[in-house]
Enzyme design. Sequence first.
Site, mmCIF file in Angstrom:
data_model
loop_
_atom_site.group_PDB
_atom_site.id
_atom_site.type_symbol
_atom_site.label_atom_id
_atom_site.label_comp_id
_atom_site.label_asym_id
_atom_site.label_seq_id
_atom_site.Cartn_x
_atom_site.Cartn_y
_atom_site.Cartn_z
ATOM 1 N N ASN A 53 -1.284 5.627 9.100
ATOM 2 C CA ASN A 53 -2.186 6.061 10.270
ATOM 3 C C ASN A 53 -1.346 5.638 11.371
ATOM 4 O OD1 ASN A 53 -2.914 3.092 9.258
ATOM 5 N ND2 ASN A 53 -3.351 3.179 11.252
ATOM 6 N N SER A 63 1.519 -8.086 6.930
ATOM 7 C CA SER A 63 2.230 -8.598 6.115
ATOM 8 C C SER A 63 3.779 -8.705 6.523
ATOM 9 C CB SER A 63 2.267 -8.000 4.705
ATOM 10 O OG SER A 63 2.778 -6.715 4.864
ATOM 11 N N GLU A 81 -6.175 -3.503 15.320
ATOM 12 C CA GLU A 81 -6.085 -3.880 16.665
ATOM 13 C C GLU A 81 -7.148 -3.049 17.402
ATOM 14 O OE1 GLU A 81 -3.563 -2.576 14.556
ATOM 15 O OE2 GLU A 81 -3.380 -4.888 14.180
ATOM 16 N N SER A 87 0.606 -1.104 -0.090
ATOM 17 C CA SER A 87 -0.074 -0.059 0.073
ATOM 18 C C SER A 87 0.633 1.330 -0.072
ATOM 19 C CB SER A 87 -0.763 0.082 1.260
ATOM 20 O OG SER A 87 -1.432 -1.231 1.554
HETATM 21 I I1 8IG Z 1 -2.304 0.835 6.297
HETATM 22 O O1 8IG Z 1 -3.145 0.223 12.090
HETATM 23 C C1 8IG Z 1 -2.285 -0.408 8.003
HETATM 24 N N1 8IG Z 1 -2.252 -1.673 8.004
HETATM 25 N N2 8IG Z 1 -2.642 -4.446 11.731
HETATM 26 N N3 8IG Z 1 -2.936 -2.078 11.886
HETATM 27 C C2 8IG Z 1 -2.575 -3.319 11.158
HETATM 28 N N4 8IG Z 1 -2.603 -3.071 9.840
HETATM 29 C C3 8IG Z 1 -2.406 -1.823 9.492
HETATM 30 C C4 8IG Z 1 -2.647 -0.877 9.817
HETATM 31 C C5 8IG Z 1 -2.889 -0.670 11.204
HETATM 32 N N5 8IG Z 1 -2.595 0.272 9.269
#
Ligand code: 8IG
Length: 273
Positions: A236, A213, A194, A40
Amino acid sequence: MTNPLMDPAANPHEIAKRAADDIARASGVERHDIALTLGSGWAKAADVMGETVAEIPATTITGFSAPALEGHVGTLRSVKLPSGKTALVIGARTHYYEGHGVRRVVHSVRTAAATGASIMVLTNGAGGLNPQWEPGTPVLISDHINMTATSPLEGATFIDLTDLYSTRLRRIAKEVKTDLDEGVYIQLPGPHYETPAEVRMVGVLGANMVGMSTALEAIAAREAGMEVLGFSLVTNLAAGISDVPLSHDDVIEAGKTAEPVISALLADIVGRL
Ligand code: 8IG
């Protein structure tokens, strides 16, 4: 079409060799030096890294074929770098949460190794635990915690992971961007994000970025003898880290703004590998 990796009696390394032969045939490129999995936010790097020599639908490569219901799984590209090296760019990641098993998750990495690649660059989008990290911050992965409770290795295969995220390659990355932050990535099974309590827990365990991943892929890459370089794009702050509620629009916006910047950064780093 059924995926040969679904047969428990099959040897996943032999299937990866067949996939590499498919790539050589489809691309006309006999071997690749470097492989990248673009997660991503990182996809644009493929465009700026060099000249695309071939673009192959992943479904035409052995072991990448998805079950009928799943739709397409992306493309693989052969890119000629300015240095003359060849890069295999994998835009088709299978996540552990898809439930097809670990062999499917690491097939692209094993295939990359079978094409000749000695360096595996793994990228992802992740949640950040460091409140300083604005959405859109790229972070170098210094180490990982594998919280999937599984392994891509089968049988008594003992692999040393002491320097899994290569110190040598990380040094090169930091020569390109001296203020590049580093952190420990934790892979959770997902696909849910989470709870704030879980984010506090993984923070206590030593994680700085949380995602779904990379860790399993990195282990398979090392088993295959590759050097690993990893990056997270913090899109984020992890749940509960910020008191500002997470806005999906802000995250998308941050990713969009960051994409050209981090793609140029990654292309620059790859050019020096
Ligand atoms: I973009 O806050 C992304 N992938 N587990 N937690 C998890 N995977 C993510 C997150 C996240 N943001």
